[in-house]
Design an enzyme around this catalytic site. Structure first.
Site, short mmCIF file in Angstrom:
data_model
loop_
_atom_site.label_atom_id
_atom_site.label_comp_id
_atom_site.label_asym_id
_atom_site.label_seq_id
_atom_site.Cartn_x
_atom_site.Cartn_y
_atom_site.Cartn_z
N ASP A 156 1.48 15.60 -11.58
CA ASP A 156 0.39 15.25 -12.49
C ASP A 156 -0.74 16.26 -12.57
O ASP A 156 -1.78 15.97 -13.15
CB ASP A 156 -0.17 13.88 -12.11
CG ASP A 156 -0.75 13.87 -10.70
OD1 ASP A 156 -0.40 14.74 -9.90
OD2 ASP A 156 -1.56 12.96 -10.40
N GLU A 157 -0.57 17.46 -12.03
CA GLU A 157 -1.65 18.44 -12.14
C GLU A 157 -1.09 19.86 -12.11
O GLU A 157 -0.03 20.12 -11.53
CB GLU A 157 -2.69 18.26 -11.03
CG GLU A 157 -2.17 18.43 -9.63
CD GLU A 157 -3.26 18.35 -8.58
OE1 GLU A 157 -4.36 18.90 -8.79
OE2 GLU A 157 -3.00 17.73 -7.53
#
Length: 409
Positions: free
Chosen positions: A113-114
């Protein structure tokens, strides 16, 4: 957009840190829109369940990742707890990362997610780093129905801090001339490399903010923390971070593990769990186009002692039965004699692209073998949902779970 543009909102900034907001929980809310605006927890249920993600409505009650689910529910009794769907999250992640790579090839994922992005080469087409950040935020929301936060800066370190400050659903630009004013009021725990023990040492020295630390002679820090750590934190405290954004390397391992609701000493149950984990791991290999050269297992005992064992295969594979046969042999070789186990895991390692490894032919092998059956199961799962086709042994596991979870059972 004109080439070579240096002024404006993001002057001197070439690095983005993009972080999905409450990623797993946000994807679940997208799937269950009736839960929008309510506290949602993604994680395991039962006494040993752990929170993996929570919406900001749940976080307002003090719920956070890695917290026992039971405690989270005491803090927020109205929360909806969902078990999670890693295959779905991975699919959304792949789409988001593909979007990033459509903007710049220099993308460094940190997790599902990043990611960091170096957008220095994208200005002619899309504008400065701030405009690119807003473009990505809009595209993620339009295409995935979730929000993300973006930090824009001249270095990775400051960009990551900026995205944290921008959460949720925001963007913060920190130009080089603004770095010191941004950094120095922050607590020392904001610096990369400052864990609980290091923070304790710094607080004992009276260093509470990054600014406090920045004005201590570097040799004093090195005496207190060691030459490497002291020098590293001194550089960060002045916003100096020379590391470049490094494009991601191919995935080198894949696996799954399971923490039992209660300690298990029955080898039949453990073998069945190893089979389930091997099947899931093989499915992940096939979806990613990988073959495993090595299989490893992880075993955690009731007292939290943990051991691992691994074996290199003669021929790389993405077949669940092959992974299971190896994992079971590794487990049986431990000779545990009904030791009580808390967790088991199966991992495929030393991955190679599926098309790069020669396939070994076997004398008298069938025209359609085990791999064909597992590929058919993959197709069924895509059409009818995960678990639509599975080994018969795992049906017993699901039946046992239903009996165990039945009220009063």
């Amino acid at each position: 957009m004109a080439a070579g543009r240096t002024g404006g909102r993001a002057e001197g900034c070439t690095v983005l840190h993009v972080d999905m907001d409450a990623f797993f929980a946000s994807v679940e809310v997208r799937r269950h829109p009736e839960l929008a605006g309510t506290p949602v927890i993604v994680g395991g249920a039962g006494n040993r369940g752990v929170v993996t993600s929570a919406t900001y409505e749940a976080r307002a009650y003090g719920v956070h990742a890695a917290m026992p689910t039971a405690r989270a529910l005491r803090l927020c009794p109205t929360a909806t707890v969902l078990p999670g769907d890693m295959a779905l999250y991975a699919e959304v992640s792949r789409s988001v990362m593909a979007l990033f790579r459509s903007v710049t090839p220099v993308v460094e994922p940190l997790s599902l997610d990043e990611a960091f992005l170096d957008v220095s080469g994208a200005g002619r087409r899309l504008g400065d780093a701030a405009e690119i950040g807003e473009y990505l935020r809009a595209r993620v929301f339009d295409e995935q129905g979730i929000t993300c936060s973006v930090g824009v800066a001249g270095t990775k370190f400051v960009a990551k801090l900026a995205s944290t400050r921008a959460k949720p659903d925001g963007m913060l630009v920190v130009r080089p001339a603004e770095v010191i004013d941004f950094l120095h009021p922050l607590p020392v725990g904001a610096l990369w490399g400052v864990g609980a023990k290091t923070e304790e040492v710094l607080l004992r020295l009276g260093l509470r903010t990054v600014g406090d630390l920045a004005h201590v002679p570097v040799r004093t820090l090195q005496r207190a923390l060691g030459p490497a750590a002291g020098g590293h934190l001194h550089e960060l405290s002045w916003g100096r971070d020379p590391r470049r954004v490094v494009p991601d390397e191919p995935e080198r391992s894949a696996g799954h593990e399971e923490t039992f609701a209660t300690d298990v000493d029955d080898p039949v149950v453990i073998h069945r769990e190893l089979l389930r984990l091997a099947e899931r791991t093989a499915g992940r290999l096939r979806s990613g186009g990988w073959l495993a050269r090595t299989v490893s297992i992880k075993v955690r005992f009731a007292d939290f002692t943990t051991i691992t064992r691994s074996r290199t295969l003669d021929v790389p594979t993405d077949v669940g039965q092959d992974l299971y046969d190896t994992a079971r042999a590794l487990f049986d070789a431990l000779g545990l004699d009904r030791a009580r186990l808390r967790l088991v895991g199966v991992r495929a390692e030393r991955l190679v692209p599926a098309g790069s490894a020669p396939r070994q032919l076997e004398l008298g092998e069938r025209e359609h073998g085990r791999r064909d059956a597992e590929l058919a199961a993959d197709r069924a799962a895509r059409r009818f949902g995960a678990g639509a086709v599975r080994p018969a042994t795992l049906l017993h596991r699901d039946r046992d779970r239903r009996v165990r979870d039945r009220p009063g059972g």
